[in-house]
Design an enzyme around this catalytic site. Sequence first.
Site, mmCIF file in Angstrom:
data_model
loop_
_atom_site.group_PDB
_atom_site.id
_atom_site.type_symbol
_atom_site.label_atom_id
_atom_site.label_comp_id
_atom_site.label_asym_id
_atom_site.label_seq_id
_atom_site.Cartn_x
_atom_site.Cartn_y
_atom_site.Cartn_z
ATOM 1 N N LYS A 160 -5.649 6.308 33.168
ATOM 2 C CA LYS A 160 -4.270 6.593 32.749
ATOM 3 C C LYS A 160 -3.751 7.861 33.422
ATOM 4 O O LYS A 160 -2.616 7.902 33.910
ATOM 5 C CB LYS A 160 -4.193 6.741 31.227
ATOM 6 C CG LYS A 160 -2.762 6.845 30.709
ATOM 7 C CD LYS A 160 -2.702 7.220 29.252
ATOM 8 C CE LYS A 160 -2.894 8.698 29.068
ATOM 9 N NZ LYS A 160 -2.615 9.165 27.690
ATOM 10 N N ASP A 178 -0.449 3.961 27.699
ATOM 11 C CA ASP A 178 -0.869 4.777 26.561
ATOM 12 C C ASP A 178 -0.713 3.943 25.294
ATOM 13 O O ASP A 178 -0.522 2.729 25.363
ATOM 14 C CB ASP A 178 -0.046 6.071 26.496
ATOM 15 C CG ASP A 178 1.428 5.808 26.201
ATOM 16 O OD1 ASP A 178 1.842 4.619 26.158
ATOM 17 O OD2 ASP A 178 2.180 6.785 26.010
#
Length: 250
Positions: A160, A178
Amino acid sequence: MAKITRKPAPRKAAVPKKKAKAVVAKPNAPAKKPLKPTRPWTPAEIHEAFSRFRKANPEPKGELEHVNPFTLLVAVVLSAQATDAGVNKATRALFEVADSPQKMLDLGEERLREYIKTIGLYRTKAKNVIALSAKVLSDFGGAVPRTRAEIESLPGAGRKTANVVLNMAFGEHTMAVDTHVFRVGNRTGLAPGKTPLEVELGLEKVIPAEFMLHAHHWLILHGRYTCLARKPRCEVCLINDLCRWPEKTV
């Protein structure tokens, strides 16, 4: 004197105890499974949804404050299990004195902890930031690397983090997933998946290239302010007529 003989009192007949009723355990009711979208979005519907996002917010911005790719990298590493607002509050002063790998090393782990002590897991994060600063200097000449694999090789940086840095710092068409993007991808039916990676790859597959630069920001902001976890604001949702969530309130 005549001897008085007392007869023993007759014993009371024992009253048989009532047997306790056997408690029959009731079978547990099956847990209610969350309803899942059943009909996939059409390409035309996906194009329409992102056209609406673009019209409402043509140039979405990430909410982590930074001044260059290095400070963005640091901010994203610090944001794990923390809010963007909380990270920004700590990094405003930090980035005034340490906005490069060398300055961060010069600051040192102990002094860095003082700047970020209001952020969760700050001790571990301080150690990672110092280690990644050293690695950026030694392995990449002081510049934040520009590939996902290289960014993921840095302490404290995962997929991420790499996707956010590649997208925001270098304009790559990456999808950072997320909790907000994961929820929106699944709830709306845009890209259902059991893991963030499944959702990421699903979104990359269906979102047209013309929207990919800003797509993850639109989805993050949508999840953060409209498609809330506990009480989605379906009445103000830009795509409520397209959304596949069976429990939507409009």
